[in-house]
Write a protein that holds these residues in place. Structure first.
Motif, PDB file in Angstrom:
ATOM      1  N   HIS A  23       0.978 -59.003  16.559  1.00 58.84           N
ATOM      2  CA  HIS A  23       1.090 -59.308  17.438  1.00 58.84           C
ATOM      3  C   HIS A  23       1.478 -58.893  18.932  1.00 58.84           C
ATOM      4  O   HIS A  23       1.556 -59.691  19.525  1.00 58.84           O
ATOM      5  N   THR A  24       2.283 -57.830  18.496  1.00 60.08           N
ATOM      6  CA  THR A  24       2.464 -57.189  19.587  1.00 60.08           C
ATOM      7  C   THR A  24       1.448 -55.788  20.120  1.00 60.08           C
ATOM      8  O   THR A  24       1.638 -55.136  20.513  1.00 60.08           O
ATOM      9  N   GLY A  25       0.167 -55.449  18.900  1.00 64.79           N
ATOM     10  CA  GLY A  25      -0.756 -55.279  19.677  1.00 64.79           C
ATOM     11  C   GLY A  25      -0.126 -53.657  19.256  1.00 64.79           C
ATOM     12  O   GLY A  25      -1.041 -52.894  19.396  1.00 64.79           O
ATOM     13  N   LEU A  26       0.997 -53.270  18.344  1.00 69.96           N
ATOM     14  CA  LEU A  26       0.617 -52.380  18.059  1.00 69.96           C
ATOM     15  C   LEU A  26      -0.374 -51.182  17.736  1.00 69.96           C
ATOM     16  O   LEU A  26      -0.916 -50.026  17.675  1.00 69.96           O
ATOM     17  N   CYS A  27      -1.237 -52.089  16.872  1.00 71.64           N
ATOM     18  CA  CYS A  27      -2.332 -50.461  16.756  1.00 71.64           C
ATOM     19  C   CYS A  27      -3.523 -50.355  17.163  1.00 71.64           C
ATOM     20  O   CYS A  27      -4.011 -49.245  17.211  1.00 71.64           O
ATOM     21  N   HIS A 284       9.627 -63.786  14.504  1.00 74.38           N
ATOM     22  CA  HIS A 284       8.955 -62.499  15.356  1.00 74.38           C
ATOM     23  C   HIS A 284       8.572 -62.752  16.568  1.00 74.38           C
ATOM     24  O   HIS A 284       8.217 -62.142  17.187  1.00 74.38           O
ATOM     25  N   PHE A 285       7.978 -64.372  16.073  1.00 72.51           N
ATOM     26  CA  PHE A 285       6.918 -64.774  18.105  1.00 72.51           C
ATOM     27  C   PHE A 285       8.376 -65.647  18.880  1.00 72.51           C
ATOM     28  O   PHE A 285       7.857 -65.427  20.102  1.00 72.51           O
ATOM     29  N   GLY A 308       1.356 -53.685  23.589  1.00 65.82           N
ATOM     30  CA  GLY A 308       0.574 -52.499  23.004  1.00 65.82           C
ATOM     31  C   GLY A 308       1.315 -51.151  22.124  1.00 65.82           C
ATOM     32  O   GLY A 308       0.703 -50.387  22.276  1.00 65.82           O
ATOM     33  N   THR A 309       1.802 -51.191  23.079  1.00 71.89           N
ATOM     34  CA  THR A 309       2.522 -49.886  23.026  1.00 71.89           C
ATOM     35  C   THR A 309       4.353 -49.983  22.051  1.00 71.89           C
ATOM     36  O   THR A 309       4.470 -50.903  21.753  1.00 71.89           O
ATOM     37  N   ILE A 310       4.359 -48.291  21.806  1.00 77.57           N
ATOM     38  CA  ILE A 310       5.071 -47.652  20.514  1.00 77.57           C
ATOM     39  C   ILE A 310       6.405 -49.114  21.091  1.00 77.57           C
ATOM     40  O   ILE A 310       6.748 -49.713  20.261  1.00 77.57           O
TER      41      ILE A 310
END
Length: 340
Positions: A23-27, A284-285, A308-310
């Protein structure tokens, strides 16, 4: 002292962290992130469904089924209504493109177990429990699993495999996507996995050697890799890629190996781990919305705190852990009802 399968509880915690990173776009910020997303993190929701169905099936043995169902629903529905409504309102307020129709339609969908936000899982699980409580015998259960698997495949046709219909049956695709929008619901995904877990908990006897399950698991993982790789070549057409065909044997074999492995081990009390994973799922949301609003109000869109950033993912994870530990520590009975 109440004990549970410790490996399952720790794995649930791992998967909820994986879902947070989805959901944070990390991948999308990691090398080979697509494969981490599809082959590892995406197993989380199916694993949660199977686990819940398994424990429901284990208890549905000599107990009053109505009382058992009601106890499960009393635990599931309050947090589902509270967090689902909260996230629906926050999404409406934060995303300026959302219309009043969005708010109304998703309020209606909330009660049908098909929801646009993360709480669709709880709704799907609730409906699955209701359906399972009305299945009278093993034969009916097997038939329901077969039917639900066919529905799972239909769901994939307007989700992961939508290009099949787009290229060959456009009108059918348009009808499915306009009617259901996405396949995250109990009839396309949830019930099948919950019913499989229920079958394992109530009826399953492990007659195949452990080595054979390991072989099936490894072959399924290889096939899942090739399936994900194939879908990767079709991403310009794919609407979403939440679920895959070979996730089913991977999660089922993995779960069977886990429950049989732990039969030989002493079970430990992992209540704190269960509470932490449950709270992280619900909250978490909220952490994502808080960080998003902080970024919008106080920082520019070019800062490090972006999707998306770490660093963004780690901030959300830390804030989620803080919120979860706070909710666990507070002994208020109302808070317990919406987080347990």
């Amino acid at each position: 002292m109440q004990t549970r399968n410790q490996t399952i509880d720790y794995l649930r915690l791992f998967f909820i962290i994986g879902i947070l990173f989805i959901h944070t776009g990390l991948c999308y910020a990691l090398p080979y992130g697509y494969y981490i997303l599809t082959i590892i993190f995406r197993l989380g929701i199916p694993f949660f469904f199977i686990t819940s169905g398994y424990f429901y099936g284990k208890q549905d043995n000599g107990f009053d089924r109505n009382n058992l169902k009601n106890n499960y629903l009393k635990k599931l529905i309050p947090p589902y209504i509270f967090w689902g409504t909260l996230y629906l309102i926050l999404e409406f307020l934060i995303n300026q493109n959302k219309s009043l129709l969005f708010l109304v339609s998703n309020t209606f969908k909330m009660f049908l177990g098909s929801f646009s936000n993360v709480m669709w899982y709880s709704g799907s699980l609730s409906w699955s429990i209701i359906i399972l409580s009305n299945i009278k015998n093993k034969k009916q259960l097997i038939i329901s699993i077969v039917i639900s698997f066919l529905l799972y495949l239909i769901g994939l046709l307007f989700n992961t495999y939508n290009f099949v219909l787009i290229f060959h049956y456009t009108e059918l695709y348009d009808a499915l996507i306009s009617t259901f929008t996405q396949n995250r619901s109990f009839w396309f995904v949830g019930f099948m996995y919950v019913a499989i877990g229920y079958y394992i908990g109530k009826y399953f006897k492990c007659k195949i050697k452990k080595r054979n399950y390991i072989i099936i698991l490894l072959l399924s993982l290889i096939l899942l890799f090739f399936e994900c790789n194939y879908i990767h070549t079709k991403l310009e057409w794919v609407y979403e890629y939440d679920y895959f065909i070979f996730q089913v044997p991977v999660v089922v074999c993995m779960f069977i190996l886990l429950i049989n492995k732990n039969k030989k081990n002493k079970f430990k009390n992992t209540k704190i781990v269960r509470n932490l994973s449950a709270n992280m799922y619900y909250e978490h949301f909220l952490a994502i919305y808080v960080v998003t609003m902080f970024n919008r109000i106080f920082l520019s869109s070019s800062t490090w705190l972006t999707y998306g950033t770490i660093s963004y993912s780690l901030v959300v994870l830390i804030l989620t852990l803080m919120l979860s530990l706070l909710f666990i520590k507070v002994k208020n009975p109302i808070l317990k009802k919406i987080t347990s």
